[in-house]
Write a protein that holds these residues in place. Structure first.
Motif, PDB file in Angstrom:
ATOM      1  N   LEU A   1       0.790  -1.482  -0.250  1.00  0.00           N
ATOM      2  CA  LEU A   1       0.111  -0.013   0.054  1.00  0.00           C
ATOM      3  C   LEU A   1       1.181   1.134   0.404  1.00  0.00           C
ATOM      4  O   LEU A   1       1.755   1.233   0.751  1.00  0.00           O
ATOM      5  CB  LEU A   1      -0.854   0.486   1.225  1.00  0.00           C
ATOM      6  CG  LEU A   1      -1.602   1.329   1.535  1.00  0.00           C
ATOM      7  CD1 LEU A   1      -3.027   0.505   2.111  1.00  0.00           C
ATOM      8  CD2 LEU A   1      -1.299   2.078   2.377  1.00  0.00           C
ATOM      9  N   VAL A   2       0.953   1.936  -0.797  1.00  0.00           N
ATOM     10  CA  VAL A   2       1.146   3.536  -0.544  1.00  0.00           C
ATOM     11  C   VAL A   2       0.592   4.778  -0.316  1.00  0.00           C
ATOM     12  O   VAL A   2      -1.145   4.682  -0.382  1.00  0.00           O
ATOM     13  CB  VAL A   2       2.443   3.373  -2.458  1.00  0.00           C
ATOM     14  CG1 VAL A   2       2.310   5.222  -2.862  1.00  0.00           C
ATOM     15  CG2 VAL A   2       2.979   2.668  -3.064  1.00  0.00           C
ATOM     16  N   ILE A   3       1.348   5.414   0.366  1.00  0.00           N
ATOM     17  CA  ILE A   3       1.133   6.841   1.086  1.00  0.00           C
ATOM     18  C   ILE A   3       1.773   7.652   0.901  1.00  0.00           C
ATOM     19  O   ILE A   3       2.577   8.186   0.629  1.00  0.00           O
ATOM     20  CB  ILE A   3       1.000   6.681   2.874  1.00  0.00           C
ATOM     21  CG1 ILE A   3       0.818   4.965   3.954  1.00  0.00           C
ATOM     22  CG2 ILE A   3       0.619   7.832   3.798  1.00  0.00           C
ATOM     23  CD1 ILE A   3       0.880   4.661   4.784  1.00  0.00           C
TER      24      ILE A   3
ATOM     25  N   CYS B   1      -4.530  11.067   9.241  1.00  0.00           N
ATOM     26  CA  CYS B   1      -3.568  10.170   9.176  1.00  0.00           C
ATOM     27  C   CYS B   1      -3.727   8.473   9.058  1.00  0.00           C
ATOM     28  O   CYS B   1      -5.336   8.046   9.400  1.00  0.00           O
ATOM     29  CB  CYS B   1      -3.502  10.205  10.591  1.00  0.00           C
ATOM     30  SG  CYS B   1      -2.545  12.546  11.157  1.00  0.00           S
ATOM     31  N   LEU B   2      -2.932   7.506   9.225  1.00  0.00           N
ATOM     32  CA  LEU B   2      -3.605   6.116   9.139  1.00  0.00           C
ATOM     33  C   LEU B   2      -2.626   5.740  10.237  1.00  0.00           C
ATOM     34  O   LEU B   2      -0.727   5.838  10.730  1.00  0.00           O
ATOM     35  CB  LEU B   2      -2.805   5.898   7.891  1.00  0.00           C
ATOM     36  CG  LEU B   2      -3.239   6.328   6.669  1.00  0.00           C
ATOM     37  CD1 LEU B   2      -2.730   5.983   5.308  1.00  0.00           C
ATOM     38  CD2 LEU B   2      -4.930   5.591   6.672  1.00  0.00           C
TER      39      LEU B   2
ATOM     40  N   VAL C   1       2.203   5.976  13.150  1.00  0.00           N
ATOM     41  CA  VAL C   1       1.175   6.343  12.737  1.00  0.00           C
ATOM     42  C   VAL C   1       1.682   7.510  11.094  1.00  0.00           C
ATOM     43  O   VAL C   1       2.808   8.068  12.238  1.00  0.00           O
ATOM     44  CB  VAL C   1       0.327   7.548  14.163  1.00  0.00           C
ATOM     45  CG1 VAL C   1       1.094   8.509  14.572  1.00  0.00           C
ATOM     46  CG2 VAL C   1      -0.338   8.447  12.914  1.00  0.00           C
ATOM     47  N   PHE C   2       0.982   7.019  10.189  1.00  0.00           N
ATOM     48  CA  PHE C   2       1.638   7.362   9.086  1.00  0.00           C
ATOM     49  C   PHE C   2       0.505   9.522   9.269  1.00  0.00           C
ATOM     50  O   PHE C   2      -0.316   9.551   8.899  1.00  0.00           O
ATOM     51  CB  PHE C   2       1.624   7.182   7.664  1.00  0.00           C
ATOM     52  CG  PHE C   2       1.822   5.719   8.211  1.00  0.00           C
ATOM     53  CD1 PHE C   2       3.374   5.846   7.456  1.00  0.00           C
ATOM     54  CD2 PHE C   2       1.609   4.421   8.656  1.00  0.00           C
ATOM     55  CE1 PHE C   2       3.911   5.333   7.460  1.00  0.00           C
ATOM     56  CE2 PHE C   2       2.224   3.429   8.305  1.00  0.00           C
ATOM     57  CZ  PHE C   2       3.084   3.820   7.816  1.00  0.00           C
TER      58      PHE C   2
ATOM     59  N   GLU D   1       6.246   5.941  16.600  1.00  0.00           N
ATOM     60  CA  GLU D   1       6.767   6.561  15.818  1.00  0.00           C
ATOM     61  C   GLU D   1       5.887   7.790  14.818  1.00  0.00           C
ATOM     62  O   GLU D   1       5.002   6.561  14.628  1.00  0.00           O
ATOM     63  CB  GLU D   1       7.591   5.552  14.815  1.00  0.00           C
ATOM     64  CG  GLU D   1       8.273   6.589  14.054  1.00  0.00           C
ATOM     65  CD  GLU D   1      10.124   5.429  13.461  1.00  0.00           C
ATOM     66  OE1 GLU D   1      11.146   6.055  13.083  1.00  0.00           O
ATOM     67  OE2 GLU D   1       9.758   4.541  13.984  1.00  0.00           O
ATOM     68  N   VAL D   2       6.120   8.602  14.818  1.00  0.00           N
ATOM     69  CA  VAL D   2       5.625   9.460  13.683  1.00  0.00           C
ATOM     70  C   VAL D   2       6.712   9.528  12.216  1.00  0.00           C
ATOM     71  O   VAL D   2       7.351  10.233  12.344  1.00  0.00           O
ATOM     72  CB  VAL D   2       5.405  10.962  14.135  1.00  0.00           C
ATOM     73  CG1 VAL D   2       4.570  11.722  13.479  1.00  0.00           C
ATOM     74  CG2 VAL D   2       4.658  10.573  15.516  1.00  0.00           C
ATOM     75  N   ARG D   3       5.641   9.043  11.227  1.00  0.00           N
ATOM     76  CA  ARG D   3       5.958   9.058  10.283  1.00  0.00           C
ATOM     77  C   ARG D   3       5.283  10.053   9.214  1.00  0.00           C
ATOM     78  O   ARG D   3       4.286   9.747   8.936  1.00  0.00           O
ATOM     79  CB  ARG D   3       5.879   7.463   9.379  1.00  0.00           C
ATOM     80  CG  ARG D   3       7.231   6.324   9.895  1.00  0.00           C
ATOM     81  CD  ARG D   3       7.439   5.400   9.405  1.00  0.00           C
ATOM     82  NE  ARG D   3       7.819   3.998  10.214  1.00  0.00           N
ATOM     83  CZ  ARG D   3       8.349   3.660  10.470  1.00  0.00           C
ATOM     84  NH1 ARG D   3       9.286   4.163   9.620  1.00  0.00           N
ATOM     85  NH2 ARG D   3       9.136   2.595  11.498  1.00  0.00           N
ATOM     86  N   THR D   4       6.619  11.220   8.535  1.00  0.00           N
ATOM     87  CA  THR D   4       5.545  12.123   8.116  1.00  0.00           C
ATOM     88  C   THR D   4       5.845  12.595   6.618  1.00  0.00           C
ATOM     89  O   THR D   4       6.454  11.954   6.572  1.00  0.00           O
ATOM     90  CB  THR D   4       6.750  13.610   9.357  1.00  0.00           C
ATOM     91  OG1 THR D   4       7.930  13.581   8.357  1.00  0.00           O
ATOM     92  CG2 THR D   4       6.447  13.473  10.504  1.00  0.00           C
TER      93      THR D   4
END
Length: 209
Positions: free
Chosen positions: A37-39, A134-135, A143-144, A183-186
């Motif tokens: 899956l691409v974000i 956010c995902l 969390v993205f 972890e927050v992936r921005t």
């Protein structure tokens, strides 16, 4: 391979309200050897498709519809057959970039997307954009956040379709409620954690935008 997270940085421009800026975007790929899956399909469909390889692409998820996060989405969808998913509140922004092609499906708050056995829960977090999401992937401790939360503070709210008090509410109520070690992936720049950002909430509110 067990499900994991891959990271790609692509470069292009962000345009809104008559201005254009050079930007580097984080593209996140969640998956295993069979599917992905691409974000945020940003700037470079060829590079993203190469990173996905021969895996089945289950979805192209847009955290919001600023052009730098969606400009490569239609080309990637055409190449892979994967649906583009976007929150409905961001359709006006989407149409500024892709007036001829609508997303394939709507993201809704609380919706759960599954890839390679990993569940990602959609959190509607308006403020940077009306339909920003956010995902949250608890199994990955991640969390993205797109452009809602960065290392050091909230996303920008100085342009059209954005609102500072709303983004603060979204971060406080939806993101800072997650486990501190998450972890927050921005959408741009370095990753961080909920624990690192939570103490700064009062300062962000005091500074305003």
């Amino acid at each position: 391979m067990a499900a994991g997270i891959e990271h790609l940085v692509t470069s292009g421009t962000f345009s809104l309200d008559g201005g254009t800026w050079d930007v580097d975007n984080n593209v996140w790929i969640v998956g295993d050897d069979a599917e992905a899956l691409v974000i945020d399909a940003a700037h470079d469909a060829d590079a993203i498709a190469a990173a996905v390889g021969d895996r089945r692409l289950v979805a192209i998820v847009s955290t919001h519809a600023h052009n730098d996060h969606i400009d490569a989405a239609p080309a990637l969808a055409e190449r892979t057959g994967a649906p583009i998913l976007l929150h409905g509140d961001d359709l006006p922004l989407w149409k500024q970039t892709h007036p001829e092609r609508a997303p394939d499906g709507e993201l809704t708050d609380g919706q759960v997307l599954t890839v390679a056995g990993v569940e990602l829960t959609v959190l509607h977090t308006p403020g940077h954009a009306p339909g920003a999401v956010c995902l949250y992937a608890p199994a990955l401790g991640t969390v993205f956040t797109g452009d809602t939360l960065f290392a050091g503070g909230p996303g920008a709210t100085g342009r059209s379709f954005s609102h500072f008090p709303t983004i603060i509410d979204s971060i406080r109520d939806r993101l800072l409620a997650l486990p501190p070690e998450t972890e927050v992936r921005t959408g741009h720049g370095d990753s961080t954690t909920i624990a690192a950002e939570a103490p700064n909430l009062a300062d962000w509110i005091a500074r305003g935008h």
